[in-house]
Scaffold this motif. Structure first.
Motif, PDB file in Angstrom:
ATOM      1  N   ASN A 256      -5.556   1.994  10.429  1.00  0.00           N
ATOM      2  CA  ASN A 256      -4.677   0.743  11.325  1.00  0.00           C
ATOM      3  C   ASN A 256      -4.573  -0.088   9.695  1.00  0.00           C
ATOM      4  OD1 ASN A 256      -5.967  -0.746  12.028  1.00  0.00           O
ATOM      5  ND2 ASN A 256      -4.621  -0.649  13.492  1.00  0.00           N
ATOM      6  N   ALA A 257      -5.324  -0.539   9.435  1.00  0.00           N
ATOM      7  CA  ALA A 257      -4.810  -1.883   8.353  1.00  0.00           C
ATOM      8  C   ALA A 257      -6.247  -1.524   7.244  1.00  0.00           C
ATOM      9  CB  ALA A 257      -5.622  -2.690   9.068  1.00  0.00           C
ATOM     10  N   LEU A 258      -5.530  -1.827   5.584  1.00  0.00           N
ATOM     11  CA  LEU A 258      -5.668  -2.049   5.257  1.00  0.00           C
ATOM     12  C   LEU A 258      -6.442  -3.043   4.066  1.00  0.00           C
ATOM     13  CD1 LEU A 258      -2.830   0.013   2.385  1.00  0.00           C
ATOM     14  CD2 LEU A 258      -5.060   0.781   3.473  1.00  0.00           C
ATOM     15  N   HIS A 259      -7.886  -3.373   4.039  1.00  0.00           N
ATOM     16  CA  HIS A 259      -9.078  -4.480   3.672  1.00  0.00           C
ATOM     17  C   HIS A 259      -9.426  -4.661   1.494  1.00  0.00           C
ATOM     18  CE1 HIS A 259     -10.463  -6.102   7.538  1.00  0.00           C
ATOM     19  NE2 HIS A 259      -9.085  -5.199   8.226  1.00  0.00           N
ATOM     20  N   ALA A 260      -8.668  -5.313   1.301  1.00  0.00           N
ATOM     21  CA  ALA A 260      -9.183  -5.737  -0.096  1.00  0.00           C
ATOM     22  C   ALA A 260     -10.643  -6.645   0.237  1.00  0.00           C
ATOM     23  CB  ALA A 260      -8.008  -7.086  -0.968  1.00  0.00           C
ATOM     24  N   TYR A 261     -11.609  -6.342  -1.093  1.00  0.00           N
ATOM     25  CA  TYR A 261     -12.492  -7.588  -1.298  1.00  0.00           C
ATOM     26  C   TYR A 261     -12.600  -7.491  -2.767  1.00  0.00           C
ATOM     27  CZ  TYR A 261     -17.201  -7.952  -2.190  1.00  0.00           C
ATOM     28  OH  TYR A 261     -18.229  -8.673  -1.809  1.00  0.00           O
ATOM     29  N   THR A 262     -12.870  -8.764  -2.894  1.00  0.00           N
ATOM     30  CA  THR A 262     -13.731  -9.328  -4.303  1.00  0.00           C
ATOM     31  C   THR A 262     -14.563  -9.752  -3.532  1.00  0.00           C
ATOM     32  OG1 THR A 262     -12.132 -11.394  -4.172  1.00  0.00           O
ATOM     33  CG2 THR A 262     -11.185  -8.986  -5.309  1.00  0.00           C
ATOM     34  N   ILE A 263     -15.995 -10.352  -4.678  1.00  0.00           N
ATOM     35  CA  ILE A 263     -16.953 -11.143  -4.763  1.00  0.00           C
ATOM     36  C   ILE A 263     -16.702 -12.596  -4.219  1.00  0.00           C
ATOM     37  CG2 ILE A 263     -19.161 -11.947  -5.824  1.00  0.00           C
ATOM     38  CD1 ILE A 263     -18.986  -9.152  -7.111  1.00  0.00           C
ATOM     39  N   ALA A 271      -2.646  -4.918   4.606  1.00  0.00           N
ATOM     40  CA  ALA A 271      -1.946  -4.673   5.326  1.00  0.00           C
ATOM     41  C   ALA A 271      -2.042  -3.977   5.843  1.00  0.00           C
ATOM     42  CB  ALA A 271      -1.287  -3.492   3.887  1.00  0.00           C
ATOM     43  N   THR A 272      -1.157  -3.571   6.920  1.00  0.00           N
ATOM     44  CA  THR A 272      -1.348  -1.964   8.316  1.00  0.00           C
ATOM     45  C   THR A 272       0.137  -2.093   8.563  1.00  0.00           C
ATOM     46  OG1 THR A 272      -0.360  -4.158   9.986  1.00  0.00           O
ATOM     47  CG2 THR A 272      -2.725  -4.549   9.554  1.00  0.00           C
ATOM     48  N   GLY A 307       3.311  -3.767  -1.652  1.00  0.00           N
ATOM     49  CA  GLY A 307       3.201  -4.579  -2.891  1.00  0.00           C
ATOM     50  C   GLY A 307       2.198  -5.523  -3.001  1.00  0.00           C
ATOM     51  N   ARG A 308       2.422  -6.673  -3.815  1.00  0.00           N
ATOM     52  CA  ARG A 308       0.639  -7.336  -3.846  1.00  0.00           C
ATOM     53  C   ARG A 308       1.278  -8.387  -2.922  1.00  0.00           C
ATOM     54  NH1 ARG A 308      -3.794  -6.557  -5.890  1.00  0.00           N
ATOM     55  NH2 ARG A 308      -4.116  -5.675  -7.677  1.00  0.00           N
ATOM     56  N   ASP A 309       1.581  -8.110  -2.133  1.00  0.00           N
ATOM     57  CA  ASP A 309       2.544  -9.432  -1.268  1.00  0.00           C
ATOM     58  C   ASP A 309       1.393  -8.867   0.024  1.00  0.00           C
ATOM     59  OD1 ASP A 309       4.280  -7.598  -0.702  1.00  0.00           O
ATOM     60  OD2 ASP A 309       5.482  -9.091  -0.888  1.00  0.00           O
ATOM     61  N   GLY A 310       1.557  -7.844   0.067  1.00  0.00           N
ATOM     62  CA  GLY A 310       1.811  -6.731   1.342  1.00  0.00           C
ATOM     63  C   GLY A 310       2.321  -5.929   1.936  1.00  0.00           C
ATOM     64  N   ALA A 311       3.589  -6.461   1.316  1.00  0.00           N
ATOM     65  CA  ALA A 311       4.290  -5.725   2.552  1.00  0.00           C
ATOM     66  C   ALA A 311       4.669  -3.808   1.301  1.00  0.00           C
ATOM     67  CB  ALA A 311       5.580  -6.678   1.300  1.00  0.00           C
ATOM     68  N   GLU A 312       5.244  -3.301   2.938  1.00  0.00           N
ATOM     69  CA  GLU A 312       5.649  -2.038   1.841  1.00  0.00           C
ATOM     70  C   GLU A 312       7.287  -2.576   1.962  1.00  0.00           C
ATOM     71  OE1 GLU A 312       7.308   1.875   4.807  1.00  0.00           O
ATOM     72  OE2 GLU A 312       5.243   0.545   5.493  1.00  0.00           O
ATOM     73  N   ILE A 313       7.205  -1.921   0.609  1.00  0.00           N
ATOM     74  CA  ILE A 313       8.366  -1.382  -0.491  1.00  0.00           C
ATOM     75  C   ILE A 313       8.758  -0.239   0.384  1.00  0.00           C
ATOM     76  CG2 ILE A 313       9.032  -1.181  -2.656  1.00  0.00           C
ATOM     77  CD1 ILE A 313       6.163  -2.337  -3.083  1.00  0.00           C
ATOM     78  N   ARG A 314       8.209   1.485   0.237  1.00  0.00           N
ATOM     79  CA  ARG A 314       8.806   1.693   1.034  1.00  0.00           C
ATOM     80  C   ARG A 314       7.883   3.300   1.165  1.00  0.00           C
ATOM     81  NH1 ARG A 314      13.120   5.730  -3.204  1.00  0.00           N
ATOM     82  NH2 ARG A 314      12.644   6.389  -0.939  1.00  0.00           N
ATOM     83  N   ARG A 315       8.257   4.703   1.584  1.00  0.00           N
ATOM     84  CA  ARG A 315       8.423   5.601   1.988  1.00  0.00           C
ATOM     85  C   ARG A 315       8.370   6.737   0.850  1.00  0.00           C
ATOM     86  NH1 ARG A 315       5.555   5.004   8.442  1.00  0.00           N
ATOM     87  NH2 ARG A 315       5.573   2.919   8.161  1.00  0.00           N
TER      88      ARG A 315
END
Length: 506
Positions: A256-263, A271-272, A307-315
């Motif tokens: 149910n979630a998307l996680h981002a990783y950087t060093i 996003a969820t 989007g890059r702000d984690g907001a859903e834009i459309r489906r």
């Protein structure tokens, strides 16, 4: 003085025009698509105008076959693939129209057996496209990760499961098969699936130094890596967000979630989704946005644009097969009457998609991108919810964050748009008097029939309906079926006059 003044104004105007023209040209991004037919070994390159600008032929392999899948370099000039017997990797150059490297199984000091094989992950080339990374599996008795230099035609570094740096890690035993998930500079991230203590573990290996450490960068194999910035996006179940829908009675089944990783920043949620479970990910629009495939019911899947702000834009309705991001959005393939069409979706302008190219055959997208090196792309902007995961982030005791409601998004189709009927099976699509499954049928329309949207949308009986004008007739039709769109962009095939004899669709 007057002439100098006039000349100064003229020069300033010309400079402005030239600068404006330069800005206009720089804003225009040239990109293309490589498509591949595994039954014939053909490679075709298609530009943004739908023109085939290059055609090449992969060499035939063992038993007159071709690889089912080819893995591209980042600039689309190289493709790597494995022999059917999994005993060699070939690297094909589109610049040379030939195989430039054949990588055999390494000399391990003992004879190879039929259970030993080479494996390529979706991530194979580094950013420079000078190295290829692959796994050698030794029939359950061990594994090796190799870094191969294409210019030197040689392995330059190897991580063995019995090396001093890997020995202390209990999960890195001889029976696992490492999968390469990310490459950033000299760092490789790979995952191994284990039964204890978690189902999947992740590691970092600096392949030109004796360093190996475990990380939570990629806790699941459903992940994507944008190599120019080293960001990894992965789908996980995060207990801090709503879950446990009727479709997923056990919360651990729902990603149910998307996680981002950087060093530099570590891992954090971006996003969820409460009503679905993520299944697949792509970077689109040159890496500026993320597209996720998600299951929302037993029979319905959608693609969600973030989007890059984690907001859903459309489906988007799930339609088509292979998919790849472009600088303007993404492209996907879809079958239209024994032909393969490439549909170009422009996410910058919220285009629903237009047919870019169509040809007979079973084509898949092998690569799509700019015709310039990837290092020239703009780096990612800051991601949303940039918090480091606390130690108990994935436990039931973790705090529950506030989740905002999903925004509304524009309709997939628009009034005035030209459309074409598509029915994936033999049969016809009903045009009804009202937007309802119980309304009377005006006529039956065959695949290929073209029309124009004149009203809508209406949501009823589990479908999105649009009022369509076809010739002198008007009526309501569903936007999508369970496994495909019903109203597609006009294709480059002849229009068909309907001759209805049966009905099989809503």
């Amino acid at each position: 003085m007057r002439y100098r003044w006039f000349f100064g104004i003229f020069l300033a105007c010309m400079t402005s025009i030239l600068l404006w023209g330069t800005m206009r040209l720089s804003a225009q991004v040239a990109w293309s698509v490589w498509v591949y037919d595994a039954s014939t070994g053909q490679l075709l390159r298609v530009d943004t105008g739908g023109n085939t600008i290059d055609a090449q032929q992969l060499p035939v392999m063992f038993s007159n076959t071709y690889p089912e899948k080819i893995i591209p370099s980042h600039d689309g000039t190289l493709f790597a693939y494995i022999n059917p017997t999994h005993d060699a990797i070939r690297v094909y150059s589109t610049a040379n129209n030939s195989v430039i490297s054949t990588i055999q199984r390494s000399d391990i000091g003992i004879a190879h057996n039929r259970d030993d094989w080479l494996a390529l992950s979706d991530v194979a080339f580094d950013l420079t496209d000078e190295h290829i990374v692959y796994t050698e599996y030794l029939g359950g008795m061990g594994w090796q990760i190799h870094v191969y230099n294409l210019a030197q035609q040689a392995i330059i570094s190897t991580l063995h499961y019995r090396d001093a740096v890997s020995n202390p890690h209990r999960a890195l035993h001889g029976a696992v098969v490492p999968q390469i998930r990310a490459i950033q500079g000299e760092q490789i991230t790979f995952v191994v699936e284990t039964g204890f203590p978690v189902d999947t573990r992740s590691y970092h290996w600096f392949y030109l130094a004796d360093t190996l450490r475990e990380t939570v960068a990629v806790p699941d194999t459903i992940s994507q890596n944008f190599i120019p910035t080293g960001e990894v996006i992965t789908a996980v179940h995060d207990y801090r967000y709503p879950a446990d829908t009727e479709l997923f009675p056990m919360s651990t089944m729902q990603l149910n979630a998307l996680h981002a990783y950087t060093i530099a920043q570590g891992r954090r949620p971006i996003a969820t989704v409460a009503d679905a479970s993520y299944e697949q990910l792509w970077f689109v629009q040159g890496g500026e946005r993320l597209l996720a495939q998600a299951q929302v019911s037993d029979s319905v899947r959608v693609r969600v644009l973030y989007g890059r702000d984690g907001a859903e834009i459309r489906r988007y309705p799930l339609v088509g097969d292979s998919l790849a991001g472009t600088p303007d959005g993404f492209v996907y393939t879809t079958e239209v009457r024994e032909q393969t069409a490439i549909v170009d979706v422009r996410t910058r302008t919220d285009s629903a998609g237009n047919t870019l190219w169509i040809q007979a055959g079973d084509w898949q997208i092998a690569w799509a991108g700019e015709n310039t090196p990837f290092e020239q792309l703009t780096a990612f902007t800051a991601l949303a919810q940039a918090e480091q995961d606390p130690p108990n982030a994935l436990s039931n005791d973790a705090p529950q964050p506030t989740v905002t409601a999903l925004p509304s998004y524009p309709a997939f189709r628009t009034i005035g748009q030209a459309i074409q009927i598509y029915v994936p099976e033999d049969g016809y699509l009903n045009m009804r008097a009202e937007p309802s499954l119980t309304a009377g049928v005006v006529t039956l329309l065959q695949s290929g029939t073209r029309g124009t949207i004149i009203a809508g949308p209406e949501s009823r009986d589990g479908y999105i309906w649009w009022q369509i004008s076809v010739g002198s007739q008007t009526g309501w039709m569903v936007e999508s079926l369970e496994d495909s769109l019903a109203l597609i962009p006009p294709q480059l095939i002849p229009s068909i006059t309907p001759t209805p004899t049966q009905t099989t669709m809503p």
